[in-house]
Design an enzyme around this catalytic site. Sequence first.
Site, PDB file in Angstrom:
ATOM      1  N   LYS A  50       0.837  -1.213   0.000  1.00  0.00           N
ATOM      2  CA  LYS A  50       0.000   0.000   0.000  1.00  0.00           C
ATOM      3  C   LYS A  50       0.870   1.261   0.000  1.00  0.00           C
ATOM      4  O   LYS A  50       0.666   2.166  -0.807  1.00  0.00           O
ATOM      5  CB  LYS A  50      -0.943   0.005   1.230  1.00  0.00           C
ATOM      6  N   ARG A 105      -9.857  -0.037   8.866  1.00  0.00           N
ATOM      7  CA  ARG A 105      -9.427  -1.399   9.150  1.00  0.00           C
ATOM      8  C   ARG A 105     -10.449  -2.173   9.956  1.00  0.00           C
ATOM      9  O   ARG A 105     -10.201  -3.336  10.289  1.00  0.00           O
ATOM     10  CB  ARG A 105      -8.137  -1.364   9.960  1.00  0.00           C
ATOM     11  N   ARG A 129      11.965  -5.243   4.842  1.00  0.00           N
ATOM     12  CA  ARG A 129      11.603  -3.850   4.542  1.00  0.00           C
ATOM     13  C   ARG A 129      12.534  -2.857   5.243  1.00  0.00           C
ATOM     14  O   ARG A 129      12.941  -3.058   6.376  1.00  0.00           O
ATOM     15  CB  ARG A 129      10.164  -3.582   4.998  1.00  0.00           C
ATOM     16  N   ARG A 160      11.348  -0.736  10.861  1.00  0.00           N
ATOM     17  CA  ARG A 160      10.218  -0.410  11.751  1.00  0.00           C
ATOM     18  C   ARG A 160      10.197  -1.353  12.948  1.00  0.00           C
ATOM     19  O   ARG A 160      10.474  -2.535  12.817  1.00  0.00           O
ATOM     20  CB  ARG A 160       8.907  -0.559  10.968  1.00  0.00           C
ATOM     21  N   ARG A 184      -0.314  -9.176  13.306  1.00  0.00           N
ATOM     22  CA  ARG A 184      -0.860  -8.191  12.345  1.00  0.00           C
ATOM     23  C   ARG A 184      -1.684  -8.894  11.270  1.00  0.00           C
ATOM     24  O   ARG A 184      -2.734  -8.392  10.860  1.00  0.00           O
ATOM     25  CB  ARG A 184       0.283  -7.388  11.715  1.00  0.00           C
TER      26      ARG A 184
HETATM   27  P1  AP5 Z   1       4.744  -1.599   1.874  1.00  0.00           P
HETATM   28  O1  AP5 Z   1       4.388  -0.798   0.680  1.00  0.00           O
HETATM   29  O2  AP5 Z   1       5.511  -0.943   2.950  1.00  0.00           O
HETATM   30  O3  AP5 Z   1       3.467  -2.358   2.448  1.00  0.00           O
HETATM   31  P2  AP5 Z   1       2.170  -1.806   3.212  1.00  0.00           P
HETATM   32  O4  AP5 Z   1       0.998  -2.443   2.568  1.00  0.00           O
HETATM   33  O5  AP5 Z   1       2.198  -0.331   3.319  1.00  0.00           O
HETATM   34  O6  AP5 Z   1       2.405  -2.531   4.597  1.00  0.00           O
HETATM   35  P3  AP5 Z   1       2.404  -1.991   6.116  1.00  0.00           P
HETATM   36  O7  AP5 Z   1       3.182  -2.983   6.923  1.00  0.00           O
HETATM   37  O8  AP5 Z   1       2.824  -0.564   6.181  1.00  0.00           O
HETATM   38  O9  AP5 Z   1       0.963  -2.142   6.455  1.00  0.00           O
HETATM   39  P4  AP5 Z   1       0.363  -2.222   7.820  1.00  0.00           P
HETATM   40  O10 AP5 Z   1      -1.016  -2.157   7.422  1.00  0.00           O
HETATM   41  O11 AP5 Z   1       0.734  -3.356   8.669  1.00  0.00           O
HETATM   42  O12 AP5 Z   1       1.090  -1.013   8.602  1.00  0.00           O
HETATM   43  P5  AP5 Z   1       0.565   0.420   8.993  1.00  0.00           P
HETATM   44  O13 AP5 Z   1       1.711   1.324   9.028  1.00  0.00           O
HETATM   45  O14 AP5 Z   1      -0.615   0.763   8.191  1.00  0.00           O
HETATM   46  O15 AP5 Z   1       5.565  -2.896   1.334  1.00  0.00           O
HETATM   47  C1  AP5 Z   1       6.041  -3.874   2.229  1.00  0.00           C
HETATM   48  C2  AP5 Z   1       7.426  -4.370   1.750  1.00  0.00           C
HETATM   49  O16 AP5 Z   1       7.254  -5.083   0.524  1.00  0.00           O
HETATM   50  C3  AP5 Z   1       8.416  -3.247   1.459  1.00  0.00           C
HETATM   51  O17 AP5 Z   1       9.688  -3.709   1.807  1.00  0.00           O
HETATM   52  C4  AP5 Z   1       8.294  -3.049  -0.049  1.00  0.00           C
HETATM   53  O18 AP5 Z   1       9.499  -2.543  -0.626  1.00  0.00           O
HETATM   54  C5  AP5 Z   1       7.983  -4.466  -0.528  1.00  0.00           C
HETATM   55  N1  AP5 Z   1       7.127  -4.503  -1.721  1.00  0.00           N
HETATM   56  C6  AP5 Z   1       6.089  -3.671  -2.015  1.00  0.00           C
HETATM   57  N2  AP5 Z   1       5.496  -4.029  -3.172  1.00  0.00           N
HETATM   58  C7  AP5 Z   1       6.175  -5.125  -3.599  1.00  0.00           C
HETATM   59  C8  AP5 Z   1       6.050  -5.966  -4.770  1.00  0.00           C
HETATM   60  N3  AP5 Z   1       5.103  -5.744  -5.685  1.00  0.00           N
HETATM   61  N4  AP5 Z   1       6.899  -7.019  -4.884  1.00  0.00           N
HETATM   62  C9  AP5 Z   1       7.863  -7.259  -3.944  1.00  0.00           C
HETATM   63  N5  AP5 Z   1       8.046  -6.482  -2.834  1.00  0.00           N
HETATM   64  C10 AP5 Z   1       7.197  -5.434  -2.675  1.00  0.00           C
HETATM   65  O19 AP5 Z   1       0.046   0.140  10.479  1.00  0.00           O
HETATM   66  C11 AP5 Z   1       0.965  -0.149  11.518  1.00  0.00           C
HETATM   67  C12 AP5 Z   1       0.198  -0.325  12.828  1.00  0.00           C
HETATM   68  O20 AP5 Z   1      -0.480   0.899  13.166  1.00  0.00           O
HETATM   69  C13 AP5 Z   1      -0.912  -1.380  12.803  1.00  0.00           C
HETATM   70  O21 AP5 Z   1      -0.421  -2.671  13.080  1.00  0.00           O
HETATM   71  C14 AP5 Z   1      -1.844  -0.857  13.898  1.00  0.00           C
HETATM   72  O22 AP5 Z   1      -1.339  -1.163  15.185  1.00  0.00           O
HETATM   73  C15 AP5 Z   1      -1.766   0.649  13.719  1.00  0.00           C
HETATM   74  N6  AP5 Z   1      -2.801   1.160  12.789  1.00  0.00           N
HETATM   75  C16 AP5 Z   1      -2.581   1.799  11.605  1.00  0.00           C
HETATM   76  N7  AP5 Z   1      -3.744   2.128  11.011  1.00  0.00           N
HETATM   77  C17 AP5 Z   1      -4.724   1.672  11.826  1.00  0.00           C
HETATM   78  C18 AP5 Z   1      -6.143   1.696  11.751  1.00  0.00           C
HETATM   79  N8  AP5 Z   1      -6.792   2.246  10.689  1.00  0.00           N
HETATM   80  N9  AP5 Z   1      -6.850   1.130  12.767  1.00  0.00           N
HETATM   81  C19 AP5 Z   1      -6.222   0.593  13.840  1.00  0.00           C
HETATM   82  N10 AP5 Z   1      -4.892   0.528  13.966  1.00  0.00           N
HETATM   83  C20 AP5 Z   1      -4.130   1.069  12.977  1.00  0.00           C
HETATM   84 MG    MG Z   2       2.421   1.010   4.936  1.00  0.00          MG
END
Ligand code: AP5
Ligand code: MG
Length: 213
Positions: free
Chosen positions: A13, A88, A127, A160, A171
């Site tokens: 994402k 979410r 990552r 991270r 997660r």
């Molecule tokens: P990346 O693009 O970083 O993936 P992402 O989908 O953004 O994954 P996140 O881990 O950021 O999602 P998340 O939902 O767990 O974390 P968030 O910060 O939202 O890509 C991942 C890796 O793959 C990278 O190394 C990239 O280079 C690689 N990659 C990308 N595309 C690729 C491809 N096509 N092929 C190969 N490799 C690829 O949330 C963190 C925490 O915050 C949550 O756990 C929760 O505690 C809290 N939180 C956040 N939002 C909420 C909410 N709305 N409600 C409640 N809690 C929340």
């Molecule tokens: Mg992300």
Amino acid sequence: MNLMLFGAPGAGKGTQAKFLIEKYNIPQISTGDILRAAIVEKTDMGMEAKKFMDEGKLVPDSTIIGIIKDRLAESDCKEGFILDGFPRTLAQAVALSELMSNMGISLDKVISLNVPDELIVGRITGRRVCSKCGASFHVEFNPSKKEDECDYCGGELIIRKDDNAETVISRLNAYHDQTAPLIDFYTKMGVFVELDGTKDVSEVTADMLNALS
Ligand code: AP5
Ligand code: MG
């Protein structure tokens, strides 16, 4: 254009959001990035959220909905936005619908990046994220041009705190239990588009831009 990027942790994402920002000149709203910034600033909200994030659990809906309400009211969202990692839960999705309806706007598309669980752990553990702008890289699949330096802003690349094999499991559980039910919600709304998120980064970008054109 009012967009949402949907998918499991590590689905890509954040990576794809960067291309949408450039293409449409609209801001990315990542609740994860906003929470991490609050942790760095040591605000009360950040300190409370940290407990949940370190365990790979979702932060309570009331906190998240408050963040989004304030963020969508900012002037840079007038021409549209890219939601990343929000909503979410069903409660968050309902709150978003109410909020957008009050603003007289609606979602154009929800882009789902589909990646099976078995690929997620490798993505998350390899990552590296920019400490300044939050851009995502991967040591193997999506390396930065210079080691430990962000391609976009030159910031330092870090790991991270929640990017470890144990937290990934909780997660993923949170995703399947609490977030995946939204697929039905947005399919019924007629805005849900599913893409194969296992393709190379550039191929996923091409599919996404095609789906939006
Ligand atoms: P990346 O693009 O970083 O993936 P992402 O989908 O953004 O994954 P996140 O881990 O950021 O999602 P998340 O939902 O767990 O974390 P968030 O910060 O939202 O890509 C991942 C890796 O793959 C990278 O190394 C990239 O280079 C690689 N990659 C990308 N595309 C690729 C491809 N096509 N092929 C190969 N490799 C690829 O949330 C963190 C925490 O915050 C949550 O756990 C929760 O505690 C809290 N939180 C956040 N939002 C909420 C909410 N709305 N409600 C409640 N809690 C929340
Ligand atoms: Mg992300």
